[in-house]
Design a protein around this motif. Structure first.
Motif, PDB file in Angstrom:
ATOM      1  N   LEU A  15     -28.656 -37.177  24.558  1.00  0.00           N
ATOM      2  CA  LEU A  15     -27.239 -37.360  24.846  1.00  0.00           C
ATOM      3  C   LEU A  15     -26.656 -36.225  25.667  1.00  0.00           C
ATOM      4  N   GLY A  16     -27.417 -35.143  25.815  1.00  0.00           N
ATOM      5  CA  GLY A  16     -26.906 -34.010  26.561  1.00  0.00           C
ATOM      6  C   GLY A  16     -25.749 -33.348  25.825  1.00  0.00           C
ATOM      7  N   ALA A  17     -24.844 -32.756  26.582  1.00  0.00           N
ATOM      8  CA  ALA A  17     -23.716 -32.045  25.974  1.00  0.00           C
ATOM      9  C   ALA A  17     -22.730 -32.990  25.308  1.00  0.00           C
ATOM     10  N   SER A  18     -22.824 -34.279  25.581  1.00  0.00           N
ATOM     11  CA  SER A  18     -21.860 -35.234  25.015  1.00  0.00           C
ATOM     12  C   SER A  18     -22.005 -35.398  23.509  1.00  0.00           C
ATOM     13  N   TYR A  19     -23.111 -34.885  22.933  1.00  0.00           N
ATOM     14  CA  TYR A  19     -23.267 -35.035  21.490  1.00  0.00           C
ATOM     15  C   TYR A  19     -22.163 -34.295  20.729  1.00  0.00           C
ATOM     16  N   THR A  20     -21.568 -33.292  21.371  1.00  0.00           N
ATOM     17  CA  THR A  20     -20.507 -32.533  20.700  1.00  0.00           C
ATOM     18  C   THR A  20     -19.262 -33.386  20.465  1.00  0.00           C
ATOM     19  N   ASP A  21     -19.168 -34.526  21.145  1.00  0.00           N
ATOM     20  CA  ASP A  21     -18.024 -35.411  20.953  1.00  0.00           C
ATOM     21  C   ASP A  21     -18.164 -36.270  19.709  1.00  0.00           C
ATOM     22  N   LEU A  22     -19.354 -36.287  19.107  1.00  0.00           N
ATOM     23  CA  LEU A  22     -19.549 -37.081  17.883  1.00  0.00           C
ATOM     24  C   LEU A  22     -18.710 -36.480  16.768  1.00  0.00           C
ATOM     25  N   PRO A  23     -17.998 -37.316  16.003  1.00  0.00           N
ATOM     26  CA  PRO A  23     -17.037 -36.807  15.017  1.00  0.00           C
ATOM     27  C   PRO A  23     -17.648 -36.009  13.876  1.00  0.00           C
ATOM     28  N   PHE A  24     -18.912 -36.268  13.554  1.00  0.00           N
ATOM     29  CA  PHE A  24     -19.516 -35.624  12.395  1.00  0.00           C
ATOM     30  C   PHE A  24     -20.256 -34.330  12.747  1.00  0.00           C
ATOM     31  N   VAL A  25     -20.415 -34.024  14.027  1.00  0.00           N
ATOM     32  CA  VAL A  25     -21.198 -32.863  14.448  1.00  0.00           C
ATOM     33  C   VAL A  25     -20.428 -31.572  14.166  1.00  0.00           C
ATOM     34  N   THR A  26     -21.088 -30.664  13.467  1.00  0.00           N
ATOM     35  CA  THR A  26     -20.482 -29.361  13.150  1.00  0.00           C
ATOM     36  C   THR A  26     -21.346 -28.198  13.633  1.00  0.00           C
ATOM     37  N   HIS A  27     -22.520 -28.491  14.181  1.00  0.00           N
ATOM     38  CA  HIS A  27     -23.424 -27.441  14.649  1.00  0.00           C
ATOM     39  C   HIS A  27     -23.858 -27.733  16.079  1.00  0.00           C
ATOM     40  N   SER A  28     -24.237 -26.682  16.779  1.00  0.00           N
ATOM     41  CA  SER A  28     -24.848 -26.842  18.100  1.00  0.00           C
ATOM     42  C   SER A  28     -26.327 -27.147  17.942  1.00  0.00           C
ATOM     43  N   ASP A  29     -26.861 -27.881  18.889  1.00  0.00           N
ATOM     44  CA  ASP A  29     -28.278 -28.233  18.840  1.00  0.00           C
ATOM     45  C   ASP A  29     -29.109 -26.989  19.155  1.00  0.00           C
ATOM     46  N   PRO A  30     -29.950 -26.504  18.231  1.00  0.00           N
ATOM     47  CA  PRO A  30     -30.775 -25.317  18.497  1.00  0.00           C
ATOM     48  C   PRO A  30     -31.686 -25.559  19.702  1.00  0.00           C
ATOM     49  N   GLU A  31     -32.000 -24.500  20.419  1.00  0.00           N
ATOM     50  CA  GLU A  31     -32.815 -24.679  21.618  1.00  0.00           C
ATOM     51  C   GLU A  31     -34.259 -25.038  21.293  1.00  0.00           C
ATOM     52  N   ASN A  32     -34.700 -24.780  20.055  1.00  0.00           N
ATOM     53  CA  ASN A  32     -36.058 -25.170  19.692  1.00  0.00           C
ATOM     54  C   ASN A  32     -36.095 -26.535  19.021  1.00  0.00           C
ATOM     55  N   ALA A  33     -34.955 -27.252  19.036  1.00  0.00           N
ATOM     56  CA  ALA A  33     -34.923 -28.593  18.453  1.00  0.00           C
ATOM     57  C   ALA A  33     -35.761 -29.546  19.298  1.00  0.00           C
ATOM     58  N   LEU A  34     -36.372 -30.517  18.658  1.00  0.00           N
ATOM     59  CA  LEU A  34     -37.161 -31.507  19.379  1.00  0.00           C
ATOM     60  C   LEU A  34     -36.254 -32.386  20.231  1.00  0.00           C
ATOM     61  N   SER A  35     -36.729 -32.760  21.400  1.00  0.00           N
ATOM     62  CA  SER A  35     -36.001 -33.692  22.251  1.00  0.00           C
ATOM     63  C   SER A  35     -36.193 -35.106  21.713  1.00  0.00           C
ATOM     64  N   ILE A  36     -35.384 -36.028  22.183  1.00  0.00           N
ATOM     65  CA  ILE A  36     -35.510 -37.425  21.746  1.00  0.00           C
ATOM     66  C   ILE A  36     -36.913 -37.979  22.030  1.00  0.00           C
TER      67      ILE A  36
END
Length: 589
Positions: free
Chosen positions: A258-279
């Motif tokens: 989703l790229g940076a648009s994931y921050t628009d999700l209402p339930f998101v409270t954390h940033s995606d860590p850089e070592n997180a797995l991609s989709i």
């Protein structure tokens, strides 16, 4: 089914030495040893690459003993499930610690990994016995797992030497290596499904049977070409990739993210860590798990196709590998930040390879394998009576297997369509759903263990139910056994025989379970964290307590007969001490 790696002090390499569909890979010994934080007085020469300090490969290798370099080849395969020793799990470090390739032979995960190789080779030998009638495509899929293991060696070295991170934190390498395991599982599923739904015979003589054999050979050739071609592409990527990609470059360019648009999700409270797995990498992982689950079911059905119930033992033997795959996904769920899961995955893989080898040996023995006829190099002649019997068994056609209540077997397209749908839902739900939960951003061993043990426990309960050893109508729906009425298992029908008293007794036993579950979960949290849970204000505590209760509920599913038995034992007491007090005339009536 799955390669991973990451933790803070050790580099465990992972090698998948099992049908790791469900991600059965074998976490293995660390890349070459315990990660050591160098405290030398001289400064380590580093090269800045896009903000990351990368130790020069020459500096690392020049300080590495020859014996340790040998260990790289033996243990780097488990780099997939190793701790991230050179970077924070959640943010890039401006500097990296110089890791020395040290001998990890005594590391527990490394010991498990090394000990899992011989059982897997034994498994391949026995399962490929001609009398077993295992489809060639499925057999090739199991053998291709070895190439997946081999692929983790150069990819693990590249991730460490070039980027200073473990393979689980290098998404493009991680996803590429895991893709090979997914391909192996796809071949296994295709081979078994074709055999159980279409049947086959190696002694076909009719024109129709001859055409069927040609189709099977064509499918086998396509499968081999795709698998070996994918391996060749991965080798090319390992050669060219370090000059093209960065450590956290997403696999397949992160298509679907989703790229940076994931921050628009209402339930998101954390940033995606850089070592997180991609989709794409999550998709590869979950597809491996789901394909492995399907393969377990097809192995169970293969017992019907061959008329040999011994095949069901292989499904049970695959359970530890199933748990190994769940370990891998759980490890990534916590952003590669829990060494316990690395060791657990290595242990489950070693155990699973052993149980599969034992199950394959039993299958081969049941189909005529003997040491004197198959291994003895001093046989008196090229033919024997037993050998002829084995050849006749190998030539027997497989029987068609259809699901109850269905006129036609499910097509390959329908099967893989379901796997794809489940994979997409799980991948997006995991990657973006956990960004709204505090729990996954710090190690939580109790919750992780609950997940790792709970899911395989449900799978075990399903096959217990299939074999008639359990009757779980309320959870698994209709029991597929044909002898339900005579199986002797307890069910809700037995409770209903007691009328109102039976119903009350059952409700009481369930309430007791849930009444005990919360205090037990709270006490477990207190023992592990040192504080009592605040389920009202602390979302992390609330999630952890819920995880404990969920795990307890999963285990309790295995004890349904015990719970039903408790309700039946309580019913007479309810009748005498509760209902009789409410209606004094009831005994006379």
């Amino acid at each position: 089914v799955d390669d991973d790696d990451d933790d803070d002090d050790e580099n465990s390499s992972i090698a998948t030495l099992a049908i790791g569909g469900v991600e059965a890979f074998a976490p293995s010994s660390p890349i070459a040893g315990t990660t050591t934080k160098t405290k030398t007085k001289t400064k380590t020469k580093t090269t800045t690459s896009h903000g990351m300090m990368v130790p020069e490969v020459a500096e690392v290798l020049s300080s590495t003993p020859v014996s340790s370099l040998f260990d790289i080849g033996m243990t780097t395969a488990s780099n997939l499930v190793a701790p991230a020793a050179t970077e924070s799990s959640f943010s890039s470090s401006s500097t990296t610690e110089l890791l020395s390739f040290a001998d990890q032979g005594q590391n527990l995960a490394g010991i498990f990994f090394q000990s899992s190789l011989l059982p897997y080779l034994a498994y391949l030998y026995f399962i490929g016995f001609r009398g077993n009638r295992l489809p060639d495509l499925a057999n090739f899929g199991l053998q291709f797992v070895l190439l997946f293991v081999a692929s983790t060696i150069p990819s693990g070295i590249i991730s460490k030497a070039t980027y200073g991170v473990t393979l689980a934190n290098c998404d493009w390498l991680h996803g590429g290596a895991e893709l090979l395991l997914t391909i192996a599982n796809v071949l296994l599923v295709l081979g078994l499904k074709d055999a159980t739904t279409n049947g086959s015979s190696s002694s076909s003589s009719s024109a129709a049977d001859g055409e069927d054999d040609n189709n099977k050979n064509k499918l086998l050739n396509i499968g081999r070409t795709v698998a070996l071609g994918s391996f060749a592409v991965f080798v090319g990527a390992c050669i060219l990739g370090p000059n093209l990609f960065q450590a956290h470059t997403p696999f397949l360019a992160g298509i679907g993210d989703l790229g940076a648009s994931y921050t628009d999700l209402p339930f998101v409270t954390h940033s995606d860590p850089e070592n997180a797995l991609s989709i794409p990498t999550w998709i590869i992982h979950y597809s491996s798990v789901l394909e492995f689950i399907v393969a377990m079911r097809l192995v169970w059905d293969f017992s019907k196709a061959t008329g040999n119930e011994t095949w069901k033992g292989l499904t049970w033997g695959m359970l530890p590998l199933h748990a190994s795959g769940i370990c891998a996904c759980t490890y990534h769920l916590f952003y590669n930040n829990m060494q316990l899961l690395v060791t657990m995955q290595a242990g489950f893989t070693a155990l699973g390879n052993l149980t599969c080898a034992i199950a394959a040996y039993r299958i081969a023995r049941s189909n005529g394998w003997t040491f004197l006829n198959e291994v003895n190099p001093f046989q008196p002649s090229d033919t024997s009576a037993r050998g002829l019997v084995v050849d006749q068994t190998a030539a027997l056609p497989l029987l068609l297997v259809k699901e109850e209540g269905k006129k036609k077997s499910e097509s390959n397209l329908a099967t893989f369509g379901k796997i794809a749908a489940g994979t997409l839902v799980l991948s997006y739900a995991t990657k973006y759903g956990e960004l709204g939960i505090d729990t996954f951003f710090a190690p939580n061993e109790p919750l992780a263990v609950a997940i790792v043990l709970g899911i395989p426990a449900l799978t075990s309960a399903y096959y217990f139910n299939q074999s008639g050893q359990l009757n779980l109508p309320s959870f698994f729906g209709k029991n597929n056994n044909n002898n339900n009425n005579n199986s002797g298992g307890l069910s809700m029908a037995d409770i209903k025989k007691y009328g109102i008293s039976g119903t009350i007794a059952y409700v009481v036993t369930e309430l007791v379970f849930w009444a005990v579950a919360f205090p037990v979960a709270s006490a477990a949290l207190y023992q592990t964290t040192g504080h009592w849970p605040d389920v009202i204000h602390d979302t992390g505590d609330r999630t952890t307590v819920f995880g404990f209760i969920l795990a307890g509920a999963n285990v309790a599913r295995l004890l349904v007969p015990v719970r039903l038995g408790a309700a039946l034992a309580l019913a007479p007491w309810v009748e005498d001490n509760v209902l009789s007090q409410m209606d004094p005339q009831q005994p006379e009536q």
